[in-house]
Design an enzyme around this catalytic site. Structure first.
Site, PDB file in Angstrom:
ATOM      1  N   HIS A  43      57.868  38.398 -12.357  1.00 51.53           N
ATOM      2  CA  HIS A  43      58.901  38.927 -12.018  1.00 51.53           C
ATOM      3  C   HIS A  43      59.568  39.991 -12.867  1.00 51.53           C
ATOM      4  O   HIS A  43      60.295  39.600 -13.733  1.00 51.53           O
ATOM      5  CB  HIS A  43      60.045  37.587 -11.867  1.00 51.53           C
ATOM      6  CG  HIS A  43      61.186  37.935 -11.314  1.00 51.53           C
ATOM      7  ND1 HIS A  43      62.100  37.095 -10.307  1.00 51.53           N
ATOM      8  CD2 HIS A  43      62.180  39.131 -11.449  1.00 51.53           C
ATOM      9  CE1 HIS A  43      63.281  37.916 -10.042  1.00 51.53           C
ATOM     10  NE2 HIS A  43      63.153  38.949 -10.286  1.00 51.53           N
ATOM     11  N   GLU A  70      57.535  39.533  -7.775  1.00 49.04           N
ATOM     12  CA  GLU A  70      59.085  39.041  -7.268  1.00 49.04           C
ATOM     13  C   GLU A  70      59.973  40.028  -7.880  1.00 49.04           C
ATOM     14  O   GLU A  70      59.603  40.704  -9.165  1.00 49.04           O
ATOM     15  CB  GLU A  70      59.359  37.600  -7.749  1.00 49.04           C
ATOM     16  CG  GLU A  70      58.472  36.482  -7.355  1.00 49.04           C
ATOM     17  CD  GLU A  70      59.165  35.171  -7.979  1.00 49.04           C
ATOM     18  OE1 GLU A  70      58.952  34.303  -7.225  1.00 49.04           O
ATOM     19  OE2 GLU A  70      60.016  35.254  -8.837  1.00 49.04           O
ATOM     20  N   HIS A 190      61.819  27.581  -7.956  1.00 51.16           N
ATOM     21  CA  HIS A 190      62.891  27.662  -8.985  1.00 51.16           C
ATOM     22  C   HIS A 190      63.337  26.076  -9.387  1.00 51.16           C
ATOM     23  O   HIS A 190      63.871  25.275  -8.428  1.00 51.16           O
ATOM     24  CB  HIS A 190      64.157  28.187  -8.279  1.00 51.16           C
ATOM     25  CG  HIS A 190      65.257  28.788  -9.642  1.00 51.16           C
ATOM     26  ND1 HIS A 190      64.854  30.018 -10.092  1.00 51.16           N
ATOM     27  CD2 HIS A 190      66.084  28.095 -10.187  1.00 51.16           C
ATOM     28  CE1 HIS A 190      65.957  30.012 -11.068  1.00 51.16           C
ATOM     29  NE2 HIS A 190      66.663  28.756 -11.211  1.00 51.16           N
TER      30      HIS A 190
END
Length: 238
Positions: A43, A70, A190
């Site tokens: 990410h 991401e 997450h």
């Protein structure tokens, strides 16, 4: 069977804290795949405080499983993804100063933007996923964008499950089932960890992939510390 994609942002954070190339991000990615993970996730953020944009290009030559990038689809991010053409791009509505992701997309308010962005990625042959909260209307909105998958934002599950509230799983299961019925694949991520992943995976229908980084790397430190301390002690024996 649900695939595990390991987010290696924290490896980059550790490397960047001292400069140089220890730990070696590319070697870690290859090793993680060798240990059995079915994917690598990164990410990159605009300030490159952990994953650098160059890392994303370098990993393209290393990753042999699924490669998932991401991020918030700002122009620089879109250019990166379209050049690399990873297996999957996961769109996350992060602000520039976010420490970590903290919400899913409002797929209704951002419908036009998401449609246009997703169309560009899909034209390049990249599977698309949208980060969403487990709300029925957001899942329906995601289906209207043309996305291939959703990624359920699981922080609220992790928080409530740690308090002993297992009933929280119901809204996530319902969101996953609706996504499947609307033709969307289901990912999740997450704050999933060794403490909650078995319960989550058992109760979420059609779960294709989980992306886990912070907990997995932290748990690796704890589970490996005893071994490494003993290795140092053995090296120094007379």
């Amino acid at each position: 069977m649900t695939k595990l994609s390991v987010n290696i942002n924290k490896i980059a954070t550790l490397r960047n804290s001292r400069g140089g190339n220890t730990p070696d991000l590319l070697k870690v990615a290859a090793d993680i795949e060798g240990f059995g993970a079915e994917g690598i996730t990164i990410h990159p953020r605009p300030d490159e405080r952990h994953i650098r944009y160059q890392d994303a290009y370098d990993l393209k030559e290393i990753v042999t499983t699924e490669y998932n990038i991401e991020g918030n689809p700002i122009p620089k991010f879109k250019e990166l993804v379209l050049e690399i053409k990873p297996t999957q791009v996961t769109l996350v509505p992060d602000g520039d100063d976010n420490i970590t992701s903290d919400a899913g997309w409002d797929t209704i308010a951002n419908q036009d933007f998401l449609k246009k962005t997703i169309a560009e990625f899909k034209e390049a042959g990249i599977r698309t996923s949208i980060f969403v909260d487990p709300f029925q209307e957001m899942v329906k909105g995601a289906a209207e964008t043309g996305a291939d998958r959703i990624e359920l934002y699981t922080e609220s599950f992790a928080v409530e499950y740690a308090k002993g509230n297992s009933e929280v799983i119901k809204e996530f299961a319902a969101a996953a089932q609706l996504a499947h019925e609307l033709g969307l694949g289901v990912n999740a991520g997450h704050d999933l960890s060794l403490e909650n992943i078995a319960f989550f995976a058992k109760n979420i229908p059609h779960l294709a992939e989980v992306s886990i980084g912070h907990a997995l790397i932290s748990e690796s430190l704890y589970l490996g510390l005893q071994n490494v301390v003993n290795m140092y002690k053995n090296k120094m024996k007379a």
